[in-house]
Design a protein around this motif. Sequence first.
Motif, PDB file in Angstrom:
ATOM      1  N   PRO A  18       0.833  -1.211   0.000  1.00 39.33           N
ATOM      2  CA  PRO A  18       0.000   0.000   0.000  1.00 39.33           C
ATOM      3  C   PRO A  18       0.864   1.255   0.000  1.00 39.33           C
ATOM      4  CG  PRO A  18       0.006  -1.044   2.168  1.00 39.33           C
ATOM      5  CD  PRO A  18       0.703  -1.993   1.244  1.00 39.33           C
ATOM      6  N   LEU A  19       0.322   2.328  -0.541  1.00 39.48           N
ATOM      7  CA  LEU A  19       1.078   3.568  -0.708  1.00 39.48           C
ATOM      8  C   LEU A  19       1.174   4.337   0.611  1.00 39.48           C
ATOM      9  CD1 LEU A  19       2.408   4.963  -3.153  1.00 39.48           C
ATOM     10  CD2 LEU A  19       0.330   6.354  -3.351  1.00 39.48           C
ATOM     11  N   ALA A  20       2.354   4.869   0.885  1.00 40.59           N
ATOM     12  CA  ALA A  20       2.558   5.752   2.043  1.00 40.59           C
ATOM     13  C   ALA A  20       2.602   7.190   1.537  1.00 40.59           C
ATOM     14  CB  ALA A  20       3.866   5.411   2.748  1.00 40.59           C
ATOM     15  N   VAL A  21       1.747   8.042   2.094  1.00 37.32           N
ATOM     16  CA  VAL A  21       1.704   9.447   1.687  1.00 37.32           C
ATOM     17  C   VAL A  21       1.599  10.326   2.933  1.00 37.32           C
ATOM     18  CG1 VAL A  21       0.486  11.210   0.340  1.00 37.32           C
ATOM     19  CG2 VAL A  21       0.546   8.859  -0.488  1.00 37.32           C
ATOM     20  N   PHE A  22       2.375  11.386   2.972  1.00 32.63           N
ATOM     21  CA  PHE A  22       2.306  12.341   4.070  1.00 32.63           C
ATOM     22  C   PHE A  22       0.898  12.921   4.149  1.00 32.63           C
ATOM     23  CE2 PHE A  22       2.938  16.877   5.419  1.00 32.63           C
ATOM     24  CZ  PHE A  22       3.241  16.605   6.743  1.00 32.63           C
ATOM     25  N   TYR A 175       4.861  14.257  -2.978  1.00 34.11           N
ATOM     26  CA  TYR A 175       6.092  13.472  -3.094  1.00 34.11           C
ATOM     27  C   TYR A 175       7.199  14.075  -2.230  1.00 34.11           C
ATOM     28  CZ  TYR A 175      10.458  11.842  -5.247  1.00 34.11           C
ATOM     29  OH  TYR A 175      11.718  11.332  -5.449  1.00 34.11           O
ATOM     30  N   ALA A 176       7.419  15.383  -2.376  1.00 33.89           N
ATOM     31  CA  ALA A 176       8.497  16.050  -1.640  1.00 33.89           C
ATOM     32  C   ALA A 176       8.264  15.974  -0.136  1.00 33.89           C
ATOM     33  CB  ALA A 176       8.602  17.506  -2.092  1.00 33.89           C
ATOM     34  N   ALA A 177       7.040  16.228   0.291  1.00 34.35           N
ATOM     35  CA  ALA A 177       6.721  16.199   1.722  1.00 34.35           C
ATOM     36  C   ALA A 177       6.870  14.794   2.291  1.00 34.35           C
ATOM     37  CB  ALA A 177       5.303  16.722   1.949  1.00 34.35           C
ATOM     38  N   THR A 178       6.432  13.791   1.539  1.00 38.11           N
ATOM     39  CA  THR A 178       6.511  12.404   2.013  1.00 38.11           C
ATOM     40  C   THR A 178       7.952  11.985   2.241  1.00 38.11           C
ATOM     41  OG1 THR A 178       4.445  11.810   0.881  1.00 38.11           O
ATOM     42  CG2 THR A 178       5.937  10.002   1.463  1.00 38.11           C
ATOM     43  N   ASP A 179       8.844  12.360   1.336  1.00 39.26           N
ATOM     44  CA  ASP A 179      10.254  11.977   1.476  1.00 39.26           C
ATOM     45  C   ASP A 179      10.868  12.550   2.752  1.00 39.26           C
ATOM     46  OD1 ASP A 179      10.187  10.492  -0.808  1.00 39.26           O
ATOM     47  OD2 ASP A 179      11.739  11.613  -1.863  1.00 39.26           O
ATOM     48  N   ALA A 180      10.555  13.806   3.064  1.00 38.21           N
ATOM     49  CA  ALA A 180      11.124  14.421   4.272  1.00 38.21           C
ATOM     50  C   ALA A 180      10.506  13.827   5.538  1.00 38.21           C
ATOM     51  CB  ALA A 180      10.910  15.938   4.234  1.00 38.21           C
ATOM     52  N   TRP A 181       9.188  13.701   5.549  1.00 41.68           N
ATOM     53  CA  TRP A 181       8.467  13.152   6.707  1.00 41.68           C
ATOM     54  C   TRP A 181       8.875  11.708   6.993  1.00 41.68           C
ATOM     55  CZ3 TRP A 181       4.785   9.220   5.717  1.00 41.68           C
ATOM     56  CH2 TRP A 181       4.054   8.794   6.830  1.00 41.68           C
ATOM     57  N   ALA A 182       9.069  10.921   5.929  1.00 42.05           N
ATOM     58  CA  ALA A 182       9.424   9.509   6.096  1.00 42.05           C
ATOM     59  C   ALA A 182      10.742   9.342   6.833  1.00 42.05           C
ATOM     60  CB  ALA A 182       9.489   8.821   4.733  1.00 42.05           C
ATOM     61  N   CYS A 183      11.632  10.307   6.705  1.00 38.75           N
ATOM     62  CA  CYS A 183      12.921  10.227   7.405  1.00 38.75           C
ATOM     63  C   CYS A 183      12.737  10.273   8.922  1.00 38.75           C
ATOM     64  CB  CYS A 183      13.845  11.350   6.938  1.00 38.75           C
ATOM     65  SG  CYS A 183      14.424  11.135   5.239  1.00 38.75           S
ATOM     66  N   ILE A 184      11.791  11.099   9.384  1.00 39.72           N
ATOM     67  CA  ILE A 184      11.487  11.125  10.824  1.00 39.72           C
ATOM     68  C   ILE A 184      10.939   9.769  11.261  1.00 39.72           C
ATOM     69  CG2 ILE A 184      10.099  12.160  12.670  1.00 39.72           C
ATOM     70  CD1 ILE A 184       9.960  14.707  11.114  1.00 39.72           C
ATOM     71  N   MET A 185       9.986   9.239  10.492  1.00 41.69           N
ATOM     72  CA  MET A 185       9.354   7.971  10.848  1.00 41.69           C
ATOM     73  C   MET A 185      10.399   6.856  10.950  1.00 41.69           C
ATOM     74  SD  MET A 185       6.156   8.757  11.158  1.00 41.69           S
ATOM     75  CE  MET A 185       6.775  10.307  11.784  1.00 41.69           C
TER      76      MET A 185
END
Length: 210
Positions: A18-22, A175-185
């Motif tokens: 499943p897709l992960a999106v911020f 896309y841009a927001a998800t990449d940054a947020w995923a780093c915290i997760m």
Amino acid sequence: MKKLIYNKFDKKRIAELPLAVFGGKVIVVLSPSETEKAVNYLLSHSILGIDTETRPSFKKGHVNQVSLLQVSTHNTCFLFRLNITGMTPSILRFLEDTTVPKVGLSLHDDITALRRKADFEPGNFIDLQKIVGEIGVEDLSLQKLYANFFGKKISKNQRLTNWESDVLNEKQKAYAATDAWACIMLYEELMRLEQTRDYELIIVPESDAS
């Protein structure tokens, strides 16, 4: 039941996930005055995720300057359009800040690209690529790491789009927001697993890893 983590995640499995999106708020920063407000807000948080985007070049030997700096909290992501704002004093203050940890992936490349626009002394940065190996994970890409630790897929479809467009579209912003947020997760999950040891590392045979 312990969490199953693979030393190498099978790339073929990612398409099925499943897709992960911020799901938080995305704010596009377009002026020097806005950069100051955004930086003040971001530096009031305890941890941040960070990434950059650059307009792709299809000419051999030519590399464009970084276009976008995205910085996320757990629920708000700021997209600094550096091709419009330039490297303002506030952005440089943010990059040199030593108080708030800023988590990213392959940060050497991001910092090198940012320093081509303006020189600064990098502050408190944490590179996920340097810590995933501590629990035996060999993958280094954000997509494989997120799939491994969370069982979800981060889409890379927007990576080669024009990051210097007059207006970023909704897919680019997500896309841009998800990449940054995923780093915290990822960082917080890594810290949890290192502390609790609540995981089992599965060693994938070389023939199965791709």
